[in-house]
Design a protein around this motif. Structure first.
Motif, PDB file in Angstrom:
ATOM      1  N   VAL A 103     -20.739 -82.076  14.318  1.00  0.00           N
ATOM      2  CA  VAL A 103     -21.145 -81.925  12.909  1.00  0.00           C
ATOM      3  C   VAL A 103     -19.947 -82.116  11.989  1.00  0.00           C
ATOM      4  O   VAL A 103     -20.012 -82.868  11.003  1.00  0.00           O
ATOM      5  N   ILE A 104     -18.837 -81.460  12.307  1.00  0.00           N
ATOM      6  CA  ILE A 104     -17.638 -81.589  11.473  1.00  0.00           C
ATOM      7  C   ILE A 104     -17.105 -83.022  11.520  1.00  0.00           C
ATOM      8  O   ILE A 104     -16.707 -83.579  10.495  1.00  0.00           O
ATOM      9  N   GLY A 105     -17.111 -83.627  12.710  1.00  0.00           N
ATOM     10  CA  GLY A 105     -16.676 -85.012  12.827  1.00  0.00           C
ATOM     11  C   GLY A 105     -17.549 -85.962  12.034  1.00  0.00           C
ATOM     12  O   GLY A 105     -17.058 -86.901  11.407  1.00  0.00           O
ATOM     13  N   LEU A 106     -18.852 -85.698  12.039  1.00  0.00           N
ATOM     14  CA  LEU A 106     -19.770 -86.539  11.262  1.00  0.00           C
ATOM     15  C   LEU A 106     -19.510 -86.390   9.769  1.00  0.00           C
ATOM     16  O   LEU A 106     -19.446 -87.391   9.038  1.00  0.00           O
ATOM     17  N   VAL A 107     -19.314 -85.166   9.310  1.00  0.00           N
ATOM     18  CA  VAL A 107     -19.043 -84.932   7.886  1.00  0.00           C
ATOM     19  C   VAL A 107     -17.724 -85.581   7.485  1.00  0.00           C
ATOM     20  O   VAL A 107     -17.643 -86.273   6.467  1.00  0.00           O
ATOM     21  N   VAL A 108     -16.678 -85.355   8.295  1.00  0.00           N
ATOM     22  CA  VAL A 108     -15.371 -85.958   7.989  1.00  0.00           C
ATOM     23  C   VAL A 108     -15.470 -87.482   8.025  1.00  0.00           C
ATOM     24  O   VAL A 108     -14.914 -88.171   7.171  1.00  0.00           O
ATOM     25  N   GLY A 109     -16.204 -88.005   9.009  1.00  0.00           N
ATOM     26  CA  GLY A 109     -16.358 -89.457   9.112  1.00  0.00           C
ATOM     27  C   GLY A 109     -17.098 -90.051   7.930  1.00  0.00           C
ATOM     28  O   GLY A 109     -16.766 -91.142   7.467  1.00  0.00           O
ATOM     29  N   LEU A 110     -18.104 -89.332   7.440  1.00  0.00           N
ATOM     30  CA  LEU A 110     -18.839 -89.850   6.282  1.00  0.00           C
ATOM     31  C   LEU A 110     -18.056 -89.711   4.993  1.00  0.00           C
ATOM     32  O   LEU A 110     -18.182 -90.545   4.095  1.00  0.00           O
ATOM     33  N   LEU A 111     -17.237 -88.665   4.889  1.00  0.00           N
ATOM     34  CA  LEU A 111     -16.457 -88.458   3.665  1.00  0.00           C
ATOM     35  C   LEU A 111     -15.193 -89.313   3.624  1.00  0.00           C
ATOM     36  O   LEU A 111     -14.740 -89.681   2.542  1.00  0.00           O
ATOM     37  N   GLU A 113     -13.253 -91.868   6.698  1.00  0.00           N
ATOM     38  CA  GLU A 113     -13.554 -93.063   7.472  1.00  0.00           C
ATOM     39  C   GLU A 113     -14.109 -92.626   8.824  1.00  0.00           C
ATOM     40  O   GLU A 113     -13.704 -91.608   9.372  1.00  0.00           O
ATOM     41  N   LEU A 114     -15.026 -93.410   9.357  1.00  0.00           N
ATOM     42  CA  LEU A 114     -15.779 -93.017  10.538  1.00  0.00           C
ATOM     43  C   LEU A 114     -14.882 -92.775  11.751  1.00  0.00           C
ATOM     44  O   LEU A 114     -15.128 -91.855  12.533  1.00  0.00           O
ATOM     45  N   GLN A 115     -13.831 -93.536  11.904  1.00  0.00           N
ATOM     46  CA  GLN A 115     -12.974 -93.356  13.082  1.00  0.00           C
ATOM     47  C   GLN A 115     -12.242 -92.024  13.061  1.00  0.00           C
ATOM     48  O   GLN A 115     -11.959 -91.453  14.107  1.00  0.00           O
ATOM     49  N   PHE A 116     -11.944 -91.478  11.891  1.00  0.00           N
ATOM     50  CA  PHE A 116     -11.318 -90.159  11.814  1.00  0.00           C
ATOM     51  C   PHE A 116     -12.280 -89.075  12.298  1.00  0.00           C
ATOM     52  O   PHE A 116     -11.894 -88.154  13.007  1.00  0.00           O
ATOM     53  N   GLY A 117     -13.527 -89.196  11.905  1.00  0.00           N
ATOM     54  CA  GLY A 117     -14.538 -88.255  12.366  1.00  0.00           C
ATOM     55  C   GLY A 117     -14.757 -88.350  13.858  1.00  0.00           C
ATOM     56  O   GLY A 117     -14.897 -87.330  14.550  1.00  0.00           O
ATOM     57  N   LEU A 118     -14.787 -89.574  14.387  1.00  0.00           N
ATOM     58  CA  LEU A 118     -14.944 -89.764  15.832  1.00  0.00           C
ATOM     59  C   LEU A 118     -13.760 -89.181  16.579  1.00  0.00           C
ATOM     60  O   LEU A 118     -13.931 -88.501  17.602  1.00  0.00           O
ATOM     61  N   PHE A 119     -12.574 -89.402  16.068  1.00  0.00           N
ATOM     62  CA  PHE A 119     -11.380 -88.839  16.692  1.00  0.00           C
ATOM     63  C   PHE A 119     -11.420 -87.315  16.687  1.00  0.00           C
ATOM     64  O   PHE A 119     -11.108 -86.677  17.689  1.00  0.00           O
ATOM     65  N   LEU A 120     -11.835 -86.737  15.576  1.00  0.00           N
ATOM     66  CA  LEU A 120     -11.944 -85.281  15.481  1.00  0.00           C
ATOM     67  C   LEU A 120     -12.955 -84.741  16.490  1.00  0.00           C
ATOM     68  O   LEU A 120     -12.711 -83.730  17.157  1.00  0.00           O
ATOM     69  N   TRP A 121     -14.090 -85.418  16.630  1.00  0.00           N
ATOM     70  CA  TRP A 121     -15.107 -84.999  17.594  1.00  0.00           C
ATOM     71  C   TRP A 121     -14.590 -85.118  19.020  1.00  0.00           C
ATOM     72  O   TRP A 121     -14.812 -84.229  19.847  1.00  0.00           O
ATOM     73  N   LEU A 122     -13.881 -86.192  19.333  1.00  0.00           N
ATOM     74  CA  LEU A 122     -13.333 -86.360  20.682  1.00  0.00           C
ATOM     75  C   LEU A 122     -12.292 -85.290  20.996  1.00  0.00           C
ATOM     76  O   LEU A 122     -12.226 -84.791  22.125  1.00  0.00           O
ATOM     77  N   VAL A 123     -11.494 -84.904  20.023  1.00  0.00           N
ATOM     78  CA  VAL A 123     -10.527 -83.823  20.231  1.00  0.00           C
ATOM     79  C   VAL A 123     -11.254 -82.508  20.488  1.00  0.00           C
ATOM     80  O   VAL A 123     -10.869 -81.737  21.379  1.00  0.00           O
ATOM     81  N   ALA A 124     -12.330 -82.251  19.746  1.00  0.00           N
ATOM     82  CA  ALA A 124     -13.122 -81.035  19.972  1.00  0.00           C
ATOM     83  C   ALA A 124     -13.728 -81.038  21.368  1.00  0.00           C
ATOM     84  O   ALA A 124     -13.773 -79.995  22.046  1.00  0.00           O
ATOM     85  N   ILE A 125     -14.177 -82.197  21.836  1.00  0.00           N
ATOM     86  CA  ILE A 125     -14.738 -82.292  23.187  1.00  0.00           C
ATOM     87  C   ILE A 125     -13.667 -82.002  24.228  1.00  0.00           C
ATOM     88  O   ILE A 125     -13.911 -81.283  25.199  1.00  0.00           O
ATOM     89  N   VAL A 126     -12.475 -82.552  24.042  1.00  0.00           N
ATOM     90  CA  VAL A 126     -11.394 -82.318  25.001  1.00  0.00           C
ATOM     91  C   VAL A 126     -11.044 -80.834  25.063  1.00  0.00           C
ATOM     92  O   VAL A 126     -10.886 -80.268  26.154  1.00  0.00           O
ATOM     93  N   VAL A 127     -10.949 -80.178  23.914  1.00  0.00           N
ATOM     94  CA  VAL A 127     -10.648 -78.739  23.887  1.00  0.00           C
ATOM     95  C   VAL A 127     -11.772 -77.958  24.563  1.00  0.00           C
ATOM     96  O   VAL A 127     -11.528 -77.033  25.346  1.00  0.00           O
TER      97      VAL A 127
END
Length: 158
Positions: A103-111, A113-127
């Motif tokens: 959810v946070i990655g999607l919001v950040v990506g929409l606000l 750039e999409l790759q920043f949101g995807l990167f944030l989501w992938l980091v959350a998945i790794v953690v």
């Protein structure tokens, strides 16, 4: 829905997530290990791109397997692995990272750039996968210590 039906559905979803995550993880690792080396005339763009997308699939597959392990804790269902209260809390936190990270990655990506949101989501998945792994190691250590204590007690006759 009866309790037995609910337990069966949760177990089926859990098995599908863990099995699919494990199969995709092994497939990605196998494809990485059998990938041919780049030729001297090649600049390595295609190889780098395949490593990039393969790494994303790898992280998503591990995330799916981790979510499958945390699913009963998220739904408040009984767990065959018998996690204690604190382990269940950690698994619930990991589930929060999976869903909240998306959810946070999607919001950040929409606000932004999409790759920043995807990167944030992938980091959350790794953690989250690290948290699930630590909980599994914690539980395996408890099982080992319990078995060791029972073995020592049986040999000493207590």
């Amino acid at each position: 829905m009866t309790a037995d039906k609910r337990r069966y559905v949760v177990a089926a979803i859990r098995a599908a997530l863990v099995l699919t995550g494990a199969v995709v993880t092994v497939a990605v690792l196998y494809s990485f290990s059998t990938m041919s080396t780049a030729s001297p005339s090649d600049n390595g763009f295609v190889r780098g791109l395949s490593y990039l997308f393969g790494s994303v699939f790898f992280i998503l597959a591990l995330g799916g397997a981790g979510l499958g392990l945390a699913l009963p804790s998220l739904l408040g269902a009984e767990d065959a692995l018998a996690f204690d209260r604190w382990q269940r809390r950690c698994l619930q936190g990991a589930g929060g990272l999976f869903v909240g990270g998306f959810v946070i990655g999607l919001v950040v990506g929409l606000l932004t750039e999409l790759q920043f949101g995807l990167f944030l989501w992938l980091v959350a998945i790794v953690v989250a996968v690290l948290v699930v792994s630590c909980v599994l190691i914690w539980r395996l250590f408890e099982v080992f210590v319990t078995a060791l204590v029972r073995l020592i007690a049986a040999e000493t006759g207590e």
